[in-house]
Design a protein around this motif. Structure first.
Motif, short mmCIF file in Angstrom:
data_model
loop_
_atom_site.label_atom_id
_atom_site.label_comp_id
_atom_site.label_asym_id
_atom_site.label_seq_id
_atom_site.Cartn_x
_atom_site.Cartn_y
_atom_site.Cartn_z
N THR A 434 0.82 -1.22 0.00
CA THR A 434 0.00 0.00 0.00
C THR A 434 0.86 1.27 0.00
N GLY A 435 0.53 2.16 -0.95
CA GLY A 435 1.23 3.44 -1.03
C GLY A 435 2.63 3.36 -1.57
N ALA A 436 3.00 2.21 -2.17
CA ALA A 436 4.38 2.04 -2.62
C ALA A 436 4.70 2.85 -3.86
N GLY A 437 3.69 3.31 -4.56
CA GLY A 437 3.96 4.08 -5.78
C GLY A 437 2.89 3.81 -6.80
N THR A 438 3.22 3.09 -7.87
CA THR A 438 2.30 2.81 -8.96
C THR A 438 1.33 1.70 -8.56
N ASP A 439 0.05 2.03 -8.58
CA ASP A 439 -0.99 1.03 -8.26
C ASP A 439 -1.31 0.28 -9.55
N ILE A 440 -1.13 -1.04 -9.55
CA ILE A 440 -1.28 -1.79 -10.79
C ILE A 440 -2.73 -1.80 -11.29
N LEU A 441 -3.68 -1.53 -10.41
CA LEU A 441 -5.07 -1.41 -10.86
C LEU A 441 -5.37 0.01 -11.31
N LYS A 442 -5.26 0.95 -10.42
CA LYS A 442 -5.68 2.32 -10.71
C LYS A 442 -4.82 2.99 -11.78
N ASP A 443 -3.52 2.66 -11.81
CA ASP A 443 -2.62 3.34 -12.72
C ASP A 443 -2.32 2.55 -13.99
N LEU A 444 -2.42 1.19 -13.90
CA LEU A 444 -2.02 0.36 -15.04
C LEU A 444 -3.14 -0.48 -15.62
N GLY A 445 -4.24 -0.65 -14.89
CA GLY A 445 -5.38 -1.38 -15.42
C GLY A 445 -5.36 -2.88 -15.24
N PHE A 446 -4.42 -3.39 -14.45
CA PHE A 446 -4.44 -4.81 -14.12
C PHE A 446 -5.33 -5.02 -12.89
N SER A 447 -5.77 -6.25 -12.67
CA SER A 447 -6.64 -6.58 -11.53
C SER A 447 -8.00 -5.88 -11.58
N THR A 448 -8.50 -5.64 -12.79
CA THR A 448 -9.87 -5.16 -12.95
C THR A 448 -10.81 -6.37 -12.93
N TYR A 449 -12.10 -6.12 -13.19
CA TYR A 449 -13.04 -7.24 -13.21
C TYR A 449 -12.69 -8.25 -14.30
N LEU A 450 -11.95 -7.84 -15.32
CA LEU A 450 -11.52 -8.76 -16.36
C LEU A 450 -10.65 -9.87 -15.78
N ALA A 451 -9.90 -9.53 -14.72
CA ALA A 451 -8.95 -10.48 -14.15
C ALA A 451 -9.62 -11.57 -13.33
N GLU A 452 -10.82 -11.33 -12.84
CA GLU A 452 -11.41 -12.26 -11.89
C GLU A 452 -12.25 -13.35 -12.52
N ALA A 453 -12.52 -13.27 -13.83
CA ALA A 453 -13.50 -14.16 -14.44
C ALA A 453 -13.14 -15.63 -14.28
N THR A 454 -11.94 -16.01 -14.70
CA THR A 454 -11.48 -17.39 -14.60
C THR A 454 -10.25 -17.42 -13.70
N GLU A 455 -10.27 -18.33 -12.71
CA GLU A 455 -9.15 -18.39 -11.77
C GLU A 455 -8.88 -19.82 -11.31
N SER A 456 -7.61 -20.17 -11.34
CA SER A 456 -7.17 -21.38 -10.65
C SER A 456 -7.17 -21.10 -9.16
N ARG A 457 -7.08 -22.14 -8.37
CA ARG A 457 -7.03 -21.93 -6.92
C ARG A 457 -5.78 -21.12 -6.55
N SER A 458 -4.65 -21.45 -7.15
CA SER A 458 -3.40 -20.76 -6.78
C SER A 458 -3.48 -19.27 -7.13
N LEU A 459 -4.11 -18.94 -8.26
CA LEU A 459 -4.22 -17.53 -8.63
C LEU A 459 -5.16 -16.81 -7.67
N LYS A 460 -6.25 -17.45 -7.30
CA LYS A 460 -7.18 -16.84 -6.35
C LYS A 460 -6.48 -16.55 -5.02
N GLN A 461 -5.65 -17.48 -4.59
CA GLN A 461 -4.95 -17.30 -3.31
C GLN A 461 -3.82 -16.31 -3.40
N SER A 462 -3.32 -16.05 -4.61
CA SER A 462 -2.11 -15.22 -4.74
C SER A 462 -2.31 -13.80 -4.29
N TYR A 463 -3.54 -13.26 -4.39
CA TYR A 463 -3.77 -11.87 -4.04
C TYR A 463 -4.63 -11.72 -2.80
#
Length: 557
Positions: A434-463
């Protein structure tokens, strides 16, 4: 305590929207299988397509392609020109996404208008099961089941994650399915019971595993904190009886759907008229009568600013258990830090308690996916677009990219497989760096709703937090999923008929359920309630659904 983080990007607003869509669907499965003789032949529309495209392979179009997509703008995460996700997708695939924006506040209405007018983009994402039904008869959307032979990632993970049986529940009356859903390797209820674990341990119960233990614990807490109403919902009563209803072997609240139960070995029955539904009502009614369940929380709606004030009640120590998700835990913790101080309490999202129906939870479900504008079938890039969508939604590397960004730049993978954000990057919505600098969602567009559609268990646990991983483990160790709801495919004329019949019946169920639980209606009126449903047309509705179910069984068998 371990600081909780929000769970998958699943706001309560979206969860409610899913439930409403699932109800309006009534029954989407169909008899028979796809009949591809009328389908376009993608092999002849193959400009830009890869000659050999296999599961887990990187897709790269052999010629540049521009693909239009409907993009829902979240007010808290508006698209920025600096978003890297779209540029990186283009670098990897040679496909440029051209966005048509619709606001979250009325995305469903805007989507319908665009499709009805013939102005919709080629790709329509954020589609839950049932959203597609209204567009099938007009031919506005593509029958995806005709083309999955060209989508190896989808086929692979449906099989590996044992999801094949569930496909019957997304088929339409013609036997085809018109959306491809997001796939989840593990399915756990998003909402369950959040407890103030330190207090539950203090009164000698610990983590309750049954609704009887919940009752016992609430009574003990009430004795220790006499001014409390120790259990709350905060979602108009719909969440509590949703995950709680399954434990009584019934369906209720958000999970009520079309209200039908059974159908696997005999006729289906209507849940709200069953002894199990009555037993569920009597259980929660007893909690209200004993001052253990906050009746105000059964009519309070969440407006997105905190679970209808339940966070404040946790902070004031007048509530010690409530409905919620991993994201709700985070909201509660924020409020409690300000009053009790960080480290002076412990919150835990626990597996749904067992009940008279056993250690069971609702059926597995798909997550949101996408549908394609039918006009795409005349594009010279048709095959390439099928390959691209299969990669984007179902390829593991693509799923990791849409969630975390660019390996070596935004994140790194440790030897044990743990994913770590690199220095200077954060994911504030999950309290990661938190607060480290560039937010990968707000600033880069990763981890939007597009990211959550299909997930393995390991990916779900990763974040997610360790607490959420423990929740997954607890659910999978202690509960079994009900079988998928029995498919009862309705033909086009039946769909409108069933919808008109179901609405007044469901309204009567919702009203009476809360009245009985809150003590506004005496249980001696239970038979009168059944008569009211009959007068509203329940017998004809049940006959209609069972006729559809019988037709499905006959044709499939």
């Amino acid at each position: 305590m371990t600081r909780p983080t929000p769970g998958p990007l699943t706001s309560r607003r979206r969860f409610v929207g899913l439930s409403a869509a699932a109800f309006s669907t009534i029954a989407l499965a169909s008899c028979g299988s796809s009949s591809p003789e009328d389908a376009a032949d993608p092999s002849t529309l193959n400009v830009g397509a890869m000659d050999s495209f296999e599961a887990d392979q990187q897709f790269t179009a052999t010629e540049p392609i521009t693909l239009s997509i409907l993009w829902t703008d979240w007010p808290e995460n508006p698209v920025k020109d600096t978003w890297q996700v779209f540029e990186h997708i283009k670098e990897l695939t040679n496909v440029e996404l051209e966005l048509t924006h619709v606001p979250f506040s009325d995305n469903v209405e805007k989507r319908s208008l665009l499709l009805s007018a013939g102005d919709a983009p080629s790709v329509i994402p954020l589609i839950y099961r049932g959203d597609e039904t209204q567009f099938v008869s007009s031919g506005a959307i593509l029958p995806m089941s005709d083309y999955i032979e060209h989508m190896p990632n989808f086929r692979k993970y449906v099989e590996e994650w044992a999801l094949s049986e569930m496909l019957d529940n997304i088929r339409q009356a013609d036997g085809k399915y018109y959306m491809l859903p997001g796939l989840q390797e593990v399915w756990v209820p998003s909402f369950s019971l959040i407890i103030r674990k330190d207090v539950w341990e203090e009164i000698g119960i610990g983590v309750p595993t049954t609704w009887d233990e919940v009752h016992e614990g609430l009574a003990a807490i009430k004795e220790k904190y006499p001014d409390s109403l120790p259990l709350a919902d905060g979602f108009e009563g719909q969440s509590l009886i949703n995950y709680g209803g399954y434990a009584f072997n019934t369906r209720a609240g958000w999970g009520f759907g079309d209200g039908m139960m059974g159908g696997h070995d005999g006729p289906m029955t209507y849940a709200a008229t069953s002894d199990e539904y009555k037993a569920m009502i009597e259980y929660y009614r007893s909690l209200v009568e004993e001052g253990l369940l906050d009746p105000e929380s059964l009519t309070a709606a969440n407006d997105g600013s905190g679970a209808a004030g339940i966070d404040a009640k946790f902070a004031q120590e007048t509530c010690f258990a409530a409905s919620g998700s991993s994201g709700t835990v985070f909201e509660f913790a924020q409020a409690m830090d300000e009053t009790l101080g960080e480290g002076n309490y412990e919150l835990q999202l626990i597996p749904p308690p067992a009940g008279p129906g056993g250690n069971i939870m609702g059926p597995k479900n798909f997550w949101h996916g996408f549908m394609l504008n039918s006009e795409i079938a005349s594009s010279e890039n048709f095959l390439a677009i099928l390959q691209f969508m299969d990669w984007l939604y179902f390829n593991p590397d693509a799923r990791e990219m849409t969630r975390w960004g660019i390996e070596g730049e935004t994140y790194a993978t440790a030897e044990d497989g743990t994913i770590i954000l690199n220095e200077g990057y954060s994911l504030d919505s999950f309290e990661l760096n938190t607060g480290a600098g560039t937010d990968i969602l707000k600033d880069l567009g990763f981890s939007t709703y597009l990211a959550e559609a299909t997930e393995s268990r390991s990916l779900k646990q990763s974040y997610n937090s360790e607490d959420f991983t423990a929740y997954i483990d607890g659910v999978l160790e202690s509960l079994e999923s009900m079988p998928p709801w029995a498919p009862a495919p309705l033909e086009e004329g039946e769909l409108e008929q069933a919808s008109l019949m179901a609405t007044p019946i469901k309204d009567a169920v919702d009203t009476a359920t809360l009245q009985f639980i809150m003590g506004e209606r005496d249980m001696s009126e239970w038979e009168a309630f059944g008569q009211e449903l009959e007068a509203a047309g329940l017998p004809a509705y049940v006959d209609l659904i069972n006729t559809a179910r019988d037709r499905f069984v006959e044709k499939k068998g």
